[in-house]
Enzyme design. Sequence first.
Site, PDB file in Angstrom:
ATOM      1  N   SER A  30       1.663  -9.666  -0.612  1.00 35.15           N
ATOM      2  CA  SER A  30       1.361  -8.203  -0.732  1.00 35.15           C
ATOM      3  C   SER A  30       1.552  -7.715   0.668  1.00 35.15           C
ATOM      4  O   SER A  30       1.615  -6.386   0.761  1.00 35.15           O
ATOM      5  CB  SER A  30      -0.051  -7.941  -1.092  1.00 35.15           C
ATOM      6  OG  SER A  30      -0.951  -8.782  -0.461  1.00 35.15           O
ATOM      7  N   GLU A  52      -9.779   6.010   2.668  1.00 36.03           N
ATOM      8  CA  GLU A  52     -10.372   4.984   3.303  1.00 36.03           C
ATOM      9  C   GLU A  52      -9.575   3.752   3.653  1.00 36.03           C
ATOM     10  O   GLU A  52      -8.491   3.713   2.952  1.00 36.03           O
ATOM     11  CB  GLU A  52     -11.540   4.692   2.295  1.00 36.03           C
ATOM     12  CG  GLU A  52     -11.176   3.454   1.287  1.00 36.03           C
ATOM     13  CD  GLU A  52     -10.175   3.955   0.325  1.00 36.03           C
ATOM     14  OE1 GLU A  52      -9.696   5.160   0.183  1.00 36.03           O
ATOM     15  OE2 GLU A  52      -9.332   3.100  -0.258  1.00 36.03           O
ATOM     16  N   LYS A  95       0.752  -1.389  -0.112  1.00 36.25           N
ATOM     17  CA  LYS A  95       0.072  -0.036  -0.030  1.00 36.25           C
ATOM     18  C   LYS A  95       0.858   1.108  -0.038  1.00 36.25           C
ATOM     19  O   LYS A  95       0.441   2.312  -0.394  1.00 36.25           O
ATOM     20  CB  LYS A  95      -0.937  -0.120   1.088  1.00 36.25           C
ATOM     21  CG  LYS A  95      -1.974  -1.105   1.014  1.00 36.25           C
ATOM     22  CD  LYS A  95      -2.855  -0.804   0.055  1.00 36.25           C
ATOM     23  CE  LYS A  95      -4.223  -1.933   0.230  1.00 36.25           C
ATOM     24  NZ  LYS A  95      -5.066  -1.574  -1.114  1.00 36.25           N
TER      25      LYS A  95
END
Lengths: 410, 274
Positions: free
Chosen positions: A387, A120, A98
Amino acid sequence: MPSNIQTTTRVVPDENGRFGAFGGKYVPETLMNALHELETAFEEARRDPQFAAELNELLNKYAGRPTPLTYAERLTEALGGAQIYLKREDLNHTGAHKLNNALGQALLAKRMGKKAIIAETGAGQHGVASATVAAKLGLSCKVFMGEEDIRRQSLNVFRMKLLGAEVIPAVSGSRTLKDATNEAIRHWVSHVEETFYVIGSVVGPHPYPYMVREFQKIIGEETRQQILQQLGKLPDEVVACVGGGSNAIGMFYPFIQDESVALRGVEAAGKGIGTDKHAATLTLGRPGVIHGSLTYLLQDEHGQVQEAHSISAGLDYPGVGPEHAYLKDTGRVTYTSVTDAEALAAVELLCRTEGIIPALESAHAIAEVMKRAPQMSPEKIIVICLSGRGDKDVLTIQEALAERTEGGEA
Amino acid sequence: MMTTTATNRIDRLFADRSRKLFIPFITVGDPTPEATFHLVRAMVDAGADIIELGVPYSDPLADGPTIQRASQRALQHGVSIADALQLVSRLRESGVEAGIVLFSYFNPVLQYGIERFFADLAAHGADGVVIPDLPIEENGPAVAAAKQNGLHVISLVAPTSDTRIKTIGEQATGFLYCVSSLGVTGARAELREDLADFLQRVKASTTAPTAVGFGISTPEQVRAVASHTDGVIVGSAIVQEIEKHQDQLKDPAHMPEAVEKIKTFVQQLVSALQ
């Protein structure tokens, strides 16, 4: 409607933000100018060598890129088939892919003269990444998070607050990622002139799905280069989990033209795709509009959005990035799904064979490979996008394992 | 093909621009479908010219908490586009001649089928639709289907529309919905200081009538914007009144009395217009 098969070599998105039939800008008029400004600013930044240099500096010296590509020797042995490599996005600063996107967008926010960012978050990884970059770049940060996710991910909530962000609970609907996104959009509509909305996945109105892909494609670019260096050839398969789908798009995009490389996206089947508790949007959804974009959507016959379910908060989303919808329809990417129980088993296997606690999201990709690798010959190469790391999930994993031992769902 | 100007009630109602129109919004099925029928009739009796009927939606991202809650109440009754259309028919059969526009997010319309939606709107006696998440870039198919059926897709224009005001104004039909403040729907204590400037710019860009909405909740605010526009839209303030009286509205014995209270509330807003 979106059934016309397009060639995968087409440049997407087009000038209207369309990936084939998908994408677009289905938002209130109040936001249209802001989206246009964002589009222009992003295109200018993309062509500016100074912006690229600044971003690279942060990615290399702050985030810790490039992340390694690790040969998973004992996992490969345990599965007894194809050789498995892990792209280690879990080793990014803040523990997931991210940050790649959050750094890019926050740097763009600063370039546009915005002092406030909002975000968000589902699992909390994007919230933590946004809070982190806000601190690093001196911006204020508000993170919208579903009340249910706040409960599930209390550690990440604390991290965000520690980093100086304000966490605002979303109390509408299912109180998860979809509702947090609604609240973030509502806040953005009200404060559009001074606020930059850092969307965490390849979802939302144009230019977000495109822009987030551009900030995440570094995952696939590095992977491609690393595997060529290590093995002198491309992998046979690349596998990534798909919620909104940003790690998957980032991983897949640089391999799209490599026709010999099979691409597999793995959705969350939750309690099973035969139940109503899943998040298998591409497997079971129909085209519809969510959060400003036309894409596959879990919805009822009247177009009311249905609640998704997954043990993994980051995959618990009833929509999916429009580029995935396009890649599904063109057939370039195959989308499958694995259940909560299968993901949990994958967490255990990776822990014990490789000494890596994966995020529950990433565990879905591992679970898919647990099914596939044994059926493939040892010459075949699979790369999994790992991830994120699972530290944030240990409580959830602990609870789920206890439930399983008690004779729930083995 | 029908010609819009001859038959559409919105065009007839706005033909005389010296009279300001009052346009209330309520959600279909809030708190029950039966109550909505009586509330609409009462609002028409109170002097409402065009009724905006909200189709409840699970993810109303242009709406504030008041209308979100109304949507949730209505969704408990499973209210859909089909129910909204039936309500329109029933209102027409009962003699309601006010303009009626549906307010729906795009996804329910898309799932219903765009062409079928507009054909059915016309067949049931509605005059148009407001789709808050369908900007002009995306509204081509809807506008074409509306035209086929003599209906209007009401466009929205916002204080942030800036250079888009001209394009939106040129394409506007029926009336142009001017969003009076940034943000979602909901009552506000103060209106924007630059509202008059914004409305002047909109008026200069279009031949269509204008109506102002978002955040207008009191007779004073109605009076303040009336001179800059052809119509005033009030939603959340009325929905708040409905919410306040929801228990009575759900009870057949007490419904008439609650409906009367909301009628009085609407009358006060209407009388501020003239």
